[in-house]
Design a protein around this motif. Structure first.
Motif, PDB file in Angstrom:
ATOM      1  N   VAL A 127     -61.431 -32.672 -67.267  1.00 48.69           N
ATOM      2  CA  VAL A 127     -61.730 -33.992 -67.811  1.00 48.69           C
ATOM      3  C   VAL A 127     -60.599 -34.928 -67.388  1.00 48.69           C
ATOM      4  O   VAL A 127     -59.426 -34.531 -67.377  1.00 48.69           O
ATOM      5  CB  VAL A 127     -61.854 -33.955 -69.345  1.00 48.69           C
ATOM      6  CG1 VAL A 127     -62.245 -35.324 -69.884  1.00 48.69           C
ATOM      7  CG2 VAL A 127     -62.871 -32.908 -69.781  1.00 48.69           C
ATOM      8  N   TYR A 128     -60.959 -36.165 -67.072  1.00 45.48           N
ATOM      9  CA  TYR A 128     -59.981 -37.129 -66.588  1.00 45.48           C
ATOM     10  C   TYR A 128     -60.015 -38.393 -67.440  1.00 45.48           C
ATOM     11  O   TYR A 128     -61.020 -38.711 -68.081  1.00 45.48           O
ATOM     12  CB  TYR A 128     -60.280 -37.517 -65.140  1.00 45.48           C
ATOM     13  CG  TYR A 128     -60.343 -36.351 -64.197  1.00 45.48           C
ATOM     14  CD1 TYR A 128     -61.562 -35.784 -63.833  1.00 45.48           C
ATOM     15  CD2 TYR A 128     -59.178 -35.804 -63.661  1.00 45.48           C
ATOM     16  CE1 TYR A 128     -61.627 -34.715 -62.966  1.00 45.48           C
ATOM     17  CE2 TYR A 128     -59.237 -34.729 -62.785  1.00 45.48           C
ATOM     18  CZ  TYR A 128     -60.460 -34.189 -62.450  1.00 45.48           C
ATOM     19  OH  TYR A 128     -60.518 -33.116 -61.588  1.00 45.48           O
ATOM     20  N   LEU A 129     -58.903 -39.112 -67.403  1.00 41.22           N
ATOM     21  CA  LEU A 129     -58.850 -40.432 -68.019  1.00 41.22           C
ATOM     22  C   LEU A 129     -58.129 -41.360 -67.053  1.00 41.22           C
ATOM     23  O   LEU A 129     -56.926 -41.230 -66.837  1.00 41.22           O
ATOM     24  CB  LEU A 129     -58.126 -40.399 -69.366  1.00 41.22           C
ATOM     25  CG  LEU A 129     -58.155 -41.711 -70.143  1.00 41.22           C
ATOM     26  CD1 LEU A 129     -59.582 -42.036 -70.604  1.00 41.22           C
ATOM     27  CD2 LEU A 129     -57.209 -41.680 -71.340  1.00 41.22           C
ATOM     28  N   GLN A 130     -58.886 -42.257 -66.455  1.00 43.00           N
ATOM     29  CA  GLN A 130     -58.307 -43.281 -65.592  1.00 43.00           C
ATOM     30  C   GLN A 130     -57.904 -44.455 -66.462  1.00 43.00           C
ATOM     31  O   GLN A 130     -58.743 -45.009 -67.173  1.00 43.00           O
ATOM     32  CB  GLN A 130     -59.309 -43.720 -64.533  1.00 43.00           C
ATOM     33  CG  GLN A 130     -58.805 -44.838 -63.636  1.00 43.00           C
ATOM     34  CD  GLN A 130     -57.658 -44.407 -62.740  1.00 43.00           C
ATOM     35  OE1 GLN A 130     -57.694 -43.324 -62.161  1.00 43.00           O
ATOM     36  NE2 GLN A 130     -56.636 -45.248 -62.622  1.00 43.00           N
ATOM     37  N   MET A 131     -56.649 -44.807 -66.414  1.00 43.57           N
ATOM     38  CA  MET A 131     -56.133 -45.881 -67.263  1.00 43.57           C
ATOM     39  C   MET A 131     -55.607 -47.002 -66.382  1.00 43.57           C
ATOM     40  O   MET A 131     -54.672 -46.792 -65.601  1.00 43.57           O
ATOM     41  CB  MET A 131     -55.012 -45.344 -68.160  1.00 43.57           C
ATOM     42  CG  MET A 131     -55.407 -44.138 -68.993  1.00 43.57           C
ATOM     43  SD  MET A 131     -54.159 -43.644 -70.186  1.00 43.57           S
ATOM     44  CE  MET A 131     -52.832 -43.187 -69.093  1.00 43.57           C
ATOM     45  N   SER A 155     -51.298 -48.440 -63.535  1.00 44.09           N
ATOM     46  CA  SER A 155     -52.376 -47.472 -63.747  1.00 44.09           C
ATOM     47  C   SER A 155     -51.829 -46.049 -63.745  1.00 44.09           C
ATOM     48  O   SER A 155     -50.812 -45.764 -63.103  1.00 44.09           O
ATOM     49  CB  SER A 155     -53.423 -47.595 -62.637  1.00 44.09           C
ATOM     50  OG  SER A 155     -54.030 -48.863 -62.634  1.00 44.09           O
ATOM     51  N   LEU A 156     -52.528 -45.198 -64.454  1.00 43.74           N
ATOM     52  CA  LEU A 156     -52.262 -43.766 -64.435  1.00 43.74           C
ATOM     53  C   LEU A 156     -53.591 -43.032 -64.547  1.00 43.74           C
ATOM     54  O   LEU A 156     -54.547 -43.548 -65.135  1.00 43.74           O
ATOM     55  CB  LEU A 156     -51.370 -43.341 -65.603  1.00 43.74           C
ATOM     56  CG  LEU A 156     -49.873 -43.681 -65.547  1.00 43.74           C
ATOM     57  CD1 LEU A 156     -49.212 -43.356 -66.877  1.00 43.74           C
ATOM     58  CD2 LEU A 156     -49.187 -42.945 -64.414  1.00 43.74           C
ATOM     59  N   ARG A 157     -53.619 -41.821 -64.023  1.00 41.41           N
ATOM     60  CA  ARG A 157     -54.795 -40.974 -64.171  1.00 41.41           C
ATOM     61  C   ARG A 157     -54.372 -39.668 -64.829  1.00 41.41           C
ATOM     62  O   ARG A 157     -53.563 -38.929 -64.257  1.00 41.41           O
ATOM     63  CB  ARG A 157     -55.440 -40.690 -62.823  1.00 41.41           C
ATOM     64  CG  ARG A 157     -56.775 -39.951 -62.935  1.00 41.41           C
ATOM     65  CD  ARG A 157     -57.211 -39.422 -61.594  1.00 41.41           C
ATOM     66  NE  ARG A 157     -58.601 -38.978 -61.582  1.00 41.41           N
ATOM     67  CZ  ARG A 157     -59.059 -38.021 -60.788  1.00 41.41           C
ATOM     68  NH1 ARG A 157     -58.232 -37.420 -59.944  1.00 41.41           N
ATOM     69  NH2 ARG A 157     -60.337 -37.680 -60.823  1.00 41.41           N
ATOM     70  N   LEU A 158     -54.921 -39.429 -65.994  1.00 40.59           N
ATOM     71  CA  LEU A 158     -54.614 -38.205 -66.718  1.00 40.59           C
ATOM     72  C   LEU A 158     -55.655 -37.136 -66.399  1.00 40.59           C
ATOM     73  O   LEU A 158     -56.834 -37.447 -66.188  1.00 40.59           O
ATOM     74  CB  LEU A 158     -54.592 -38.455 -68.223  1.00 40.59           C
ATOM     75  CG  LEU A 158     -53.683 -39.580 -68.720  1.00 40.59           C
ATOM     76  CD1 LEU A 158     -53.705 -39.629 -70.246  1.00 40.59           C
ATOM     77  CD2 LEU A 158     -52.284 -39.424 -68.197  1.00 40.59           C
ATOM     78  N   SER A 159     -55.210 -35.892 -66.390  1.00 46.55           N
ATOM     79  CA  SER A 159     -56.103 -34.765 -66.125  1.00 46.55           C
ATOM     80  C   SER A 159     -55.985 -33.747 -67.248  1.00 46.55           C
ATOM     81  O   SER A 159     -54.898 -33.563 -67.809  1.00 46.55           O
ATOM     82  CB  SER A 159     -55.740 -34.094 -64.800  1.00 46.55           C
ATOM     83  OG  SER A 159     -55.859 -34.978 -63.719  1.00 46.55           O
TER      84      SER A 159
END
Length: 113
Positions: free
Chosen positions: A78-82, A17-21
């Protein structure tokens, strides 16, 4: 002047997993349709996930059930949880509002098999 700065990418094994910001300046994210885009080497940039000003969310079929887009109206981010990442998710990820603003440098996501 609008500036969009992405961060949070990295190298991860498949299944990880990764979390983009994305931090935005010059625009208010809750008033814009904000999206996460990605561009893999040799391929066109594609929309991965979008959250509209009205908080409607949509995902590309390839990431449904694995990625989650969200926003923080106070931090103007804005975030993207992957999750459950796959090698085919490898790309440079960008945030933008329908490509209306200048593209940032993006953040590289590399998923190893």
């Amino acid at each position: 002047q609008v500036q969009l700065v992405e961060s949070g990418g990295g190298l991860v094994q498949a299944g990880g997993s990764l979390r983009l910001s994305c931090v935005a300046s010059g625009i208010i994210v809750r008033f814009n349709d904000m999206g996460w885009y990605r561009q893999a080497q040799g391929k066109q940039r594609e929309l991965v996930a979008e959250i509209t000003g009205g908080a409607t969310i949509k995902y590309a079929d390839s990431v449904k059930g694995r990625f989650t887009i969200s926003r923080d109206n106070v931090k103007n981010m804005v975030y993207l949880q992957m999750n459950s990442l796959k090698p085919e998710d490898t790309a440079v990820y960008y945030c933008n509002s329908k490509g209306f603003y200048s593209w940032g440098q993006g953040t590289q996501v590399t998923v190893s098999s």
